[in-house]
Enzyme design. Structure first.
Site, PDB file in Angstrom:
ATOM      1  N   CYS A  84       0.849  -1.194   0.000  1.00 29.34           N
ATOM      2  CA  CYS A  84       0.000   0.000   0.000  1.00 29.34           C
ATOM      3  C   CYS A  84       0.882   1.241   0.000  1.00 29.34           C
ATOM      4  CB  CYS A  84      -0.915   0.009   1.223  1.00 29.34           C
ATOM      5  SG  CYS A  84      -1.947   1.493   1.358  1.00 29.34           S
ATOM      6  N   CYS A  90      -0.761   5.686   7.111  1.00 30.14           N
ATOM      7  CA  CYS A  90      -2.002   5.110   7.631  1.00 30.14           C
ATOM      8  C   CYS A  90      -1.704   4.235   8.838  1.00 30.14           C
ATOM      9  CB  CYS A  90      -2.690   4.302   6.540  1.00 30.14           C
ATOM     10  SG  CYS A  90      -4.247   3.552   7.065  1.00 30.14           S
ATOM     11  N   CYS A  93      -2.476  -0.810   9.008  1.00 32.24           N
ATOM     12  CA  CYS A  93      -1.740  -2.071   8.805  1.00 32.24           C
ATOM     13  C   CYS A  93      -0.257  -1.816   9.063  1.00 32.24           C
ATOM     14  CB  CYS A  93      -1.947  -2.594   7.391  1.00 32.24           C
ATOM     15  SG  CYS A  93      -3.668  -2.819   6.910  1.00 32.24           S
ATOM     16  N   TYR A 324     -21.475 -16.461  23.862  1.00 33.97           N
ATOM     17  CA  TYR A 324     -21.157 -15.329  22.990  1.00 33.97           C
ATOM     18  C   TYR A 324     -21.392 -15.751  21.538  1.00 33.97           C
ATOM     19  CZ  TYR A 324     -18.527 -14.326  27.281  1.00 33.97           C
ATOM     20  OH  TYR A 324     -18.142 -14.168  28.596  1.00 33.97           O
ATOM     21  N   ASP A 391     -16.417 -17.650  22.700  1.00 36.81           N
ATOM     22  CA  ASP A 391     -15.791 -16.729  21.749  1.00 36.81           C
ATOM     23  C   ASP A 391     -16.078 -15.315  22.228  1.00 36.81           C
ATOM     24  OD1 ASP A 391     -14.710 -15.417  19.585  1.00 36.81           O
ATOM     25  OD2 ASP A 391     -16.249 -16.029  18.157  1.00 36.81           O
ATOM     26  N   CYS A 418      -9.748 -13.284  20.347  1.00 41.37           N
ATOM     27  CA  CYS A 418      -9.174 -12.275  19.461  1.00 41.37           C
ATOM     28  C   CYS A 418      -8.139 -11.423  20.187  1.00 41.37           C
ATOM     29  CB  CYS A 418     -10.274 -11.389  18.874  1.00 41.37           C
ATOM     30  SG  CYS A 418     -11.264 -10.521  20.105  1.00 41.37           S
TER      31      CYS A 418
END
Length: 465
Positions: A84, A90, A93, A324, A391, A418
């Site tokens: 990118c 940015c 990422c 969840y 989760d 996560c």
């Protein structure tokens, strides 16, 4: 290891503007280079381990100093040209300049170190399930909007460490079918003359542009997030439906509050349908503007397949509880394999969608979905279940949920996370000495190439009553 250039560094210690020559020794959890000088940790965004650079200190952040690179003096063999062109600015990422194999190695090492440091867990990991595409994997984008002083519309993600927008015309991690819509949609909103200011001054007008696609169906839902009703959007919405066949609906989401929460409570249809179809693990789902759904569809399907496979190896006498559960992305594939599943979720809208999805796939008789506090619901369901899937959101399991599990432990426990730090914390309690569980497997999953995020699946088996 060189630390300073010997010209400006002195015994007075660090200060803004001080110029140093440093070598990165690691990356922090945000993917920024870490160096040391006179006992201080110096954060150097864009520098990879082993690389040297001339840097200038900018500001102190507690026990660390943030710096910026003036000149990079050498390059790591794992460095590459970012895919990118906005990667340096940015904040989205932060690992694009690192080869993808090196990204995965670093992430897996982070997982090992986090489990060891926060959980006291030294357990082998299975190789991470990787997304070989590397780019174009995001099935959804929520992009801030703002008009500049020249009255031109800016659309893009925030500059690293700020709320200033990096203006973009494309985003390489977006599904290419969505990426192709970014620039023409920006042009239409720009020429509309509508005011736009995401959440800086909270002025009236456009806030965000939302794009969502069904990975397997190609259907697209466009959402405009605004602080107020904007009649001019009705005409644009109809034009978008007529111009692009994959666009099945355009919605307006109202977010009038002064908040960093992107979506508000009210969504109306401007044109077309309120939802799009997606096929997930062979099942048909409906996705709306506010539906929580994994960003990387193929990777989500792979991790659900792992859960289904592991649980299907056991002889389960009772139901599986899916805590969840959201809209049923784990519950329904389990039910499709013949299991009886009880899904628990605090969000009543998600429960309504889960029930609708179950009925649409002929799984209503094998599923039961309950809305309410997960800890309280677990106390009522764990006594009869054979297995539990959790989760949770990024903050991990509530203490009351862990207490409920330890009070009435099911035979099998699959924990998808996560956030490796909160998962390590929770596993430390679940795997306490003389406790009911042993850790059977750690299965990391790279849902988000080019970023520092790594999801992890832990399989636990009960070894005592």
């Amino acid at each position: 290891m060189p630390e300073t250039n010997g010209t400006e560094a002195d015994s007075s210690g660090p200060r803004p503007g001080l110029r140093l020559e440093l070598q990165a020794i690691d990356l922090d959890r945000d993917g920024h280079g870490l160096a040391r000088w006179q006992g201080w940790v110096v954060v150097v965004p864009g520098l990879l381990p082993g690389e040297r650079a001339k840097v200038q200190l900018q500001q102190r952040q507690k026990s660390r100093w943030l710096s910026r690179i003036s000149e990079r003096l050498d390059s790591s063999p794992t460095r590459r040209r970012p895919p990118c062109i906005l990667a340096q600015d940015c904040g989205g990422c932060t690992l694009q300049h690192l080869e993808e194999s090196a990204q995965r190695n670093w992430k897996q090492n982070q997982l090992h170190q986090t489990m060891l440091r926060l959980g006291g867990i030294d357990h082998p990991q299975a190789p991470a399930l990787t997304d070989q595409r590397g780019l174009g994997y995001r099935n959804r984008g929520l992009i801030p909007l703002r008009r500049g002083e020249d009255d031109r519309l800016r659309m893009g993600y925030f500059r690293r460490g700020s709320h200033r927008i990096v203006n973009l015309s494309r985003c390489p991690v977006l599904d290419p079918r969505l990426d192709a819509l970014v620039e023409p949609l920006k042009q239409d909103l720009d020429t509309s003359g509508l005011s736009a200011d995401h959440d800086l001054s909270h002025s009236q007008g456009l806030r965000h542009l939302g794009l969502r696609i069904g990975h397997h169906t190609g259907e697209v839902l466009i959402t405009v997030v605004s602080s107020q009703q904007l009649p001019a959007l009705q005409r644009l919405a109809q034009q978008w439906i007529e111009r692009w066949d994959p666009v099945k609906g355009v919605t307006l989401n109202l977010q009038p509050r002064r908040t960093n929460q992107i979506l508000g409570a009210t969504t109306t249809v401007l044109a077309g349908a309120p939802t799009i179809r997606e096929l997930f693990c062979g099942l048909q789902l409906q996705l709306s503007t506010t539906t929580f759904f994994q960003i990387n569809t193929p990777q989500a399907e792979r991790i659900v397949a792992c859960i289904v496979s592991w649980l299907s190896q056991a002889e389960l006498a009772g139901p599986i509880v899916d805590a969840y559960c959201g809209i049923g992305t784990i519950s329904l594939p389990l039910a499709a394999q013949g299991h009886h599943v009880v899904g628990l979720e605090i969000n009543p809208d998600s429960i309504d969608q889960a029930r609708s999805n179950a009925d649409a796939n002929g799984l209503g008789a094998r599923t039961e979905f309950q809305a309410g506090d997960v800890a309280n619901l677990l106390k009522e369901t764990l006594a009869t279940c054979s297995a539990l899937v959790v989760d949770p959101p990024r903050r991990g399991l509530e203490s009351s949920v862990i207490e409920a599990i330890l009070s009435d432990p099911p035979g099998l426990l699959a924990y998808l996370s996560c956030d490796m730090a909160t998962q390590a914390r929770d596993l430390k309690r679940l795997l306490q000495p003389e406790g009911p569980y042993r850790l059977e497997q750690l299965q990391p999953v790279d849902f988000f190439p080019q970023t520092t995020h790594l999801e992890n699946l832990a399989f636990l088996r009960r070894v005592s009553s």
